[in-house]
Design a protein around this motif. Structure first.
Motif, PDB file in Angstrom:
ATOM      1  N   PHE A  77      40.270 -87.189  -8.482  1.00  0.00           N
ATOM      2  CA  PHE A  77      41.051 -87.895  -9.631  1.00  0.00           C
ATOM      3  C   PHE A  77      41.985 -88.836  -8.600  1.00  0.00           C
ATOM      4  N   SER A  78      42.367 -90.037  -9.253  1.00  0.00           N
ATOM      5  CA  SER A  78      43.453 -91.044  -9.087  1.00  0.00           C
ATOM      6  C   SER A  78      44.737 -90.303  -9.414  1.00  0.00           C
ATOM      7  N   GLY A  79      45.654 -91.266  -9.120  1.00  0.00           N
ATOM      8  CA  GLY A  79      47.011 -90.972  -9.793  1.00  0.00           C
ATOM      9  C   GLY A  79      47.147 -91.821 -10.840  1.00  0.00           C
ATOM     10  N   ILE A  80      48.093 -91.802 -11.796  1.00  0.00           N
ATOM     11  CA  ILE A  80      48.469 -92.319 -12.994  1.00  0.00           C
ATOM     12  C   ILE A  80      48.799 -93.522 -12.683  1.00  0.00           C
ATOM     13  N   SER A  81      48.204 -94.800 -13.317  1.00  0.00           N
ATOM     14  CA  SER A  81      48.410 -96.152 -13.202  1.00  0.00           C
ATOM     15  C   SER A  81      48.735 -96.577 -14.380  1.00  0.00           C
ATOM     16  N   GLU A  82      49.015 -97.968 -14.799  1.00  0.00           N
ATOM     17  CA  GLU A  82      49.200 -98.674 -15.923  1.00  0.00           C
ATOM     18  C   GLU A  82      47.770 -98.403 -16.751  1.00  0.00           C
ATOM     19  N   HIS A  83      46.433 -98.125 -16.161  1.00  0.00           N
ATOM     20  CA  HIS A  83      45.316 -98.119 -16.841  1.00  0.00           C
ATOM     21  C   HIS A  83      45.092 -96.738 -17.035  1.00  0.00           C
ATOM     22  N   HIS A 118      28.246 -74.713 -17.723  1.00  0.00           N
ATOM     23  CA  HIS A 118      27.231 -75.374 -17.030  1.00  0.00           C
ATOM     24  C   HIS A 118      26.050 -74.323 -16.802  1.00  0.00           C
ATOM     25  N   PHE A 119      24.848 -75.076 -16.395  1.00  0.00           N
ATOM     26  CA  PHE A 119      23.452 -74.358 -16.128  1.00  0.00           C
ATOM     27  C   PHE A 119      23.380 -74.400 -14.786  1.00  0.00           C
ATOM     28  N   GLY A 120      24.141 -74.380 -13.877  1.00  0.00           N
ATOM     29  CA  GLY A 120      24.144 -74.125 -12.434  1.00  0.00           C
ATOM     30  C   GLY A 120      25.418 -73.848 -11.872  1.00  0.00           C
ATOM     31  N   PRO A 121      25.391 -73.392 -10.773  1.00  0.00           N
ATOM     32  CA  PRO A 121      26.516 -72.888 -10.003  1.00  0.00           C
ATOM     33  C   PRO A 121      27.783 -73.906  -9.983  1.00  0.00           C
ATOM     34  N   LEU A 122      29.111 -73.855  -9.937  1.00  0.00           N
ATOM     35  CA  LEU A 122      30.106 -74.967  -9.980  1.00  0.00           C
ATOM     36  C   LEU A 122      30.294 -75.051  -8.684  1.00  0.00           C
ATOM     37  N   HIS A 123      30.280 -76.319  -8.372  1.00  0.00           N
ATOM     38  CA  HIS A 123      30.478 -76.736  -6.801  1.00  0.00           C
ATOM     39  C   HIS A 123      31.915 -77.238  -6.585  1.00  0.00           C
ATOM     40  N   CYS A 124      32.498 -77.732  -7.814  1.00  0.00           N
ATOM     41  CA  CYS A 124      33.838 -78.549  -7.429  1.00  0.00           C
ATOM     42  C   CYS A 124      34.559 -78.420  -8.822  1.00  0.00           C
ATOM     43  N   VAL A 125      35.886 -78.238  -8.862  1.00  0.00           N
ATOM     44  CA  VAL A 125      36.834 -78.229  -9.857  1.00  0.00           C
ATOM     45  C   VAL A 125      38.003 -78.835  -9.495  1.00  0.00           C
ATOM     46  N   ARG A 126      38.493 -79.777 -10.321  1.00  0.00           N
ATOM     47  CA  ARG A 126      40.018 -80.251  -9.976  1.00  0.00           C
ATOM     48  C   ARG A 126      40.638 -80.512 -11.418  1.00  0.00           C
ATOM     49  N   PHE A 127      42.104 -80.410 -11.187  1.00  0.00           N
ATOM     50  CA  PHE A 127      42.815 -80.821 -12.239  1.00  0.00           C
ATOM     51  C   PHE A 127      43.068 -82.351 -12.480  1.00  0.00           C
ATOM     52  N   SER A 128      43.310 -82.875 -13.583  1.00  0.00           N
ATOM     53  CA  SER A 128      43.969 -84.248 -13.594  1.00  0.00           C
ATOM     54  C   SER A 128      45.315 -84.292 -13.158  1.00  0.00           C
ATOM     55  N   PRO A 129      45.678 -85.593 -12.818  1.00  0.00           N
ATOM     56  CA  PRO A 129      47.009 -85.781 -12.426  1.00  0.00           C
ATOM     57  C   PRO A 129      48.162 -85.353 -13.435  1.00  0.00           C
ATOM     58  N   ASP A 130      47.784 -85.483 -14.842  1.00  0.00           N
ATOM     59  CA  ASP A 130      48.678 -85.194 -15.838  1.00  0.00           C
ATOM     60  C   ASP A 130      48.545 -83.844 -16.259  1.00  0.00           C
ATOM     61  N   GLY A 131      47.700 -82.954 -15.572  1.00  0.00           N
ATOM     62  CA  GLY A 131      47.381 -81.649 -15.877  1.00  0.00           C
ATOM     63  C   GLY A 131      47.000 -81.413 -17.282  1.00  0.00           C
ATOM     64  N   GLU A 132      46.513 -82.396 -18.116  1.00  0.00           N
ATOM     65  CA  GLU A 132      46.078 -82.186 -19.416  1.00  0.00           C
ATOM     66  C   GLU A 132      44.598 -81.526 -19.497  1.00  0.00           C
ATOM     67  N   LEU A 133      43.659 -81.854 -18.265  1.00  0.00           N
ATOM     68  CA  LEU A 133      42.346 -81.368 -18.401  1.00  0.00           C
ATOM     69  C   LEU A 133      42.051 -81.309 -16.965  1.00  0.00           C
TER      70      LEU A 133
END
Length: 327
Positions: free
Chosen positions: A25-31, A268-283
């Motif tokens: 993820f990026s950080g939180i910007s104006e967009h 998922h229908f296969g092993p999970l290779h990567c997980v990451r929280f969004s910078p605001d923690g909402e997802l």
């Protein structure tokens, strides 16, 4: 044990044709914020972070893409690939800015927080730090790992680096002196490495465990056993919960303090290779062997992004497009 009290319905982001192996993820910007995915199809994709909406695909690699990164405001992207190159892209236009040739597969890439430095980790067992303002100078090299690099990233206001490798070690490096400062050994390969948003805690997935270490000293804060081989783990920005996934296809969420399992869902229908929280923690986002990226709500049922009703599934279609990024 599965939590069936509230229905978690992840958003499914298609478009990739092979396993998704890394997310950033990026950080939180104006967009808002952005999400980039690395895939073995060689075509990293950029998405709007809050919704998963496809923005574009970076074209140029000639092999599987293993590592991805975004700068804080999401205006630049970085990729590392099996074609022995690391590339930096203009994330607004999709144009390639820079291609840095290596002598083996590039597994990990990262920008410094100020955007002045760029780090790569490769199967050469070498970490390279490039000064993006002095590209005519040779990069600084950090040597010590005895097997392929898995991940490398900046921390401590970009003064330090942390890396992990198939040699079953995690190492701390002083970016200024180039010296290895500290090392810790694991009984199995560290599959993922994350620095917490406040830069005080490392989250490491290894074997059937997720370990949390202090960034200052590598003291073990706690270690949680997970009922599967864990390929990736991520700590919420406020350190209330963490998520992880791996071989058994299940996305797990745990209370960070008590270690109590809060959710366990198959999406998922296969092993999970990567997980990451969004910078605001909402997802949090997950990438899988099944070629999809899925977005999960931290607070199930909350109105956020494309979640209008937790009981109605949402699927984002990409139509397998591959065109330069544009906004």
């Amino acid at each position: 044990m599965f939590n069936m009290s509230v229905k978690q319905v992840p958003l499914t982001c298609g478009g990739h044709t092979r396993p998704v192996v890394n997310l950033a993820f990026s950080g939180i910007s104006e967009h808002g914020y952005f999400l980039i995915s690395a895939c073995k199809d060689g075509k990293p994709m950029l998405r709007q972070g809050e919704t998963g909406d496809w923005i574009g695909t970076f074209e140029g690699h000639k092999g599987a893409v293993w590592g991805v990164a975004l700068n804080h405001d999401g205006t630049k992207a970085a990729t590392g690939a099996a074609d022995f190159s690391a590339k930096i892209w203009n994330a607004v236009t999709g144009e390639e800015i820079l291609s840095l040739q290596h002598n083996h597969i590039v597994k990990s890439v990262d920008f410094s927080s100020d955007g002045n430095y760029f780090v790569t980790g490769s199967n050469e067992k070498i970490i390279r730090v490039f000064d993006l303002n002095k590209l005519d100078e040779a990069p600084a090299t950090f040597v010590g790992h005895t097997n392929n690099l898995k991940h490398v990233t900046f921390f401590n206001n970009d003064k330090m680096l942390v890396s992990c490798s198939e040699d079953q070690t995690l190492r701390i490096w002083d970016r200024i002196s180039g010296q290895e400062v500290q090392k810790i050994n694991f009984s199995s390969c560290p599959n993922s490495l994350e620095v917490s948003q406040d830069e005080t805690t490392f989250t490491v997935a290894h074997g059937n465990s997720v370990s949390f270490l202090t960034c200052d000293g590598l003291s073990c804060l706690q270690e949680m056993k997970i009922p599967t081989k864990v390929y990736s783990a991520s700590l919420h920005p406020n350190k209330s919960v963490f998520v992880c996934g791996g071989e058994d296809l299940i996305m797990y969420k745990y209370d960070y303090i008590s270690g109590i399992e809060l959710e366990a869902y198959k999406g998922h229908f296969g092993p999970l290779h990567c997980v990451r929280f969004s910078p605001d923690g909402e997802l949090y986002a997950s990438g899988s062997e099944d070629g999809t990226v899925r977005l999960w709500q931290t607070n199930v049922g909350k109105s956020y992004g494309l979640w209008k009703c937790a009981d109605e599934p949402n699927v984002i279609f990409d139509e397998n497009q591959s065109v330069p990024v544009s906004v």
